[in-house]
Design an enzyme around this catalytic site. Structure first.
Site, PDB file in Angstrom:
ATOM      1  N   LYS A  68       0.848  -1.198   0.000  1.00 42.35           N
ATOM      2  CA  LYS A  68       0.000   0.000   0.000  1.00 42.35           C
ATOM      3  C   LYS A  68       0.882   1.245   0.000  1.00 42.35           C
ATOM      4  O   LYS A  68       1.724   1.417   0.879  1.00 42.35           O
ATOM      5  CB  LYS A  68      -0.827  -0.012   1.292  1.00 42.35           C
ATOM      6  CG  LYS A  68      -2.306   0.081   1.090  1.00 42.35           C
ATOM      7  CD  LYS A  68      -2.981  -0.064   2.428  1.00 42.35           C
ATOM      8  CE  LYS A  68      -4.370   0.473   2.395  1.00 42.35           C
ATOM      9  NZ  LYS A  68      -4.984   0.387   3.721  1.00 42.35           N
TER      10      LYS A  68
HETATM   11  O1  G3P Z   1      -9.161   1.162   4.807  1.00 41.33           O
HETATM   12  C1  G3P Z   1      -9.129   2.475   5.230  1.00 41.33           C
HETATM   13  C2  G3P Z   1      -9.642   2.598   6.594  1.00 41.33           C
HETATM   14  O2  G3P Z   1      -8.898   1.851   7.521  1.00 41.33           O
HETATM   15  C3  G3P Z   1      -9.885   3.959   7.083  1.00 41.33           C
HETATM   16  O3  G3P Z   1     -11.080   3.866   7.756  1.00 41.33           O
HETATM   17  O4  G3P Z   1     -12.877   4.515   9.236  1.00 41.33           O
HETATM   18  O5  G3P Z   1     -10.508   5.133   9.789  1.00 41.33           O
HETATM   19  O6  G3P Z   1     -11.696   6.258   7.946  1.00 41.33           O
HETATM   20  P1  G3P Z   1     -11.560   5.018   8.737  1.00 41.33           P
END
Ligand code: G3P
Length: 268
Positions: free
Chosen positions: A93
């Site tokens: 990534k």
């Molecule tokens: O895959 C991306 C993710 O981990 C981010 O999620 O909910 O922290 O915005 P969030």
């Protein structure tokens, strides 16, 4: 649409893989920090190997932590060499722009890293995508996957307007209309709209890059990601579990159970 679990917690991952259909895993440094704090793991290499083995046959994204093209290429290559032999399922990534502000955006480090790692036959998931043009550039550089962060766009739009909300609150895919105007971030009206625009741009030019809707916080967003043609969606375990829930399903179960005639129950 493929369903990925967004987690670095081995217990959650094992549970998801043993009980439901999961098509892959996404991790990031924040998820890893959370999982390691909870589990007090000592041997990170072994821990990651276990995750990769559980996911054998499905992709697992591991994120770099460096900021320059050179160091991301070095880190991405080492991560891949170290972990891909375990189950042949590692994606690296790379952030689209590993900068902290506009003034730092003087080089194309993310793109250079994607291009070089792709040339080294290392599959790339390009992360922290917040515009369709970032997705386009990542795809042109060779990324196999681009990850638009839907939920964070919704957060951003609400925060800019001073709206109070919970992380899991639904935000309309068609945008929030306030006094006749739709809130937007340079033409993107919601996280799902961002996913939709990414899908459309890549499809329009037949680019061989798939869109992974990320940062999804509720089931309706997952449904909408599928409706706009995302190839994959990643979400926490709770959201995967929520995908099954409906009060009428429970009611139906109660009724069918109550109506069961003994002769039918004895058939098998
Ligand atoms: O895959 C991306 C993710 O981990 C981010 O999620 O909910 O922290 O915005 P969030």
């Amino acid at each position: 649409m493929k369903i990925f679990i967004d987690s670095a917690d081995l217990t959650e991952i094992e549970h998801a893989y043993s009980q439901v259909i999961v098509d892959g895993i996404t991790t990031n440094p924040s998820l890893l920090k959370k999982a390691l704090e909870k589990r007090r793991e000592k041997d990170l290499k072994q821990y990651l190997r276990k995750i990769l083995l559980v996911a054998k046959g499905t992709p697992v994204s591991l994120e770099v932590t460096a900021y320059t093209a050179r160091s991301m290429i070095e880190e991405g290559t080492k991560l891949y060499q170290l972990f891909n032999p375990v189950a042949k399922n590692v994606y690296i990534k790379i952030p689209i722009n590993p900068a902290f502000k506009d003034a730092d955006t003087t080089h194309f480090d993310g793109l250079a890293a994607i291009r070089e790692l792709t040339q080294r036959k290392i599959p790339i998931n390009c992360t922290l995508i917040f515009t369709p043009e970032q997705a386009l550039l990542a795809a042109k550089a060779g990324a196999k996957i681009v990850s638009p962060f839907a939920g964070r766009i919704d957060d951003y739009l609400r925060m800019q307007q001073g709206l109070k909300f919970e992380k899991s609150d639904y935000f309309p895919a068609t945008g929030w209309i306030d006094q006749g105007k739709v809130w937007n971030d340079n033409g993107v009206v919601s996280g799902i709209d961002l996913v939709r625009q990414c899908v459309q741009v890549l499809r329009q030019y037949n680019l061989n890059t798939e869109v992974l809707a990320a940062s999804l916080r509720n089931t309706r967003q997952v449904r909408e990601a599928a409706l706009v043609g995302a190839h994959m969606a990643t979400m926490p375990l709770e959201v995967i579990q929520d995908l099954l829930k409906h009060p009428l399903t429970y009611k139906g179960m109660e009724k069918f159970t109550a109506d069961l005639v003994p002769e039918y129950a004895e058939l098998v």
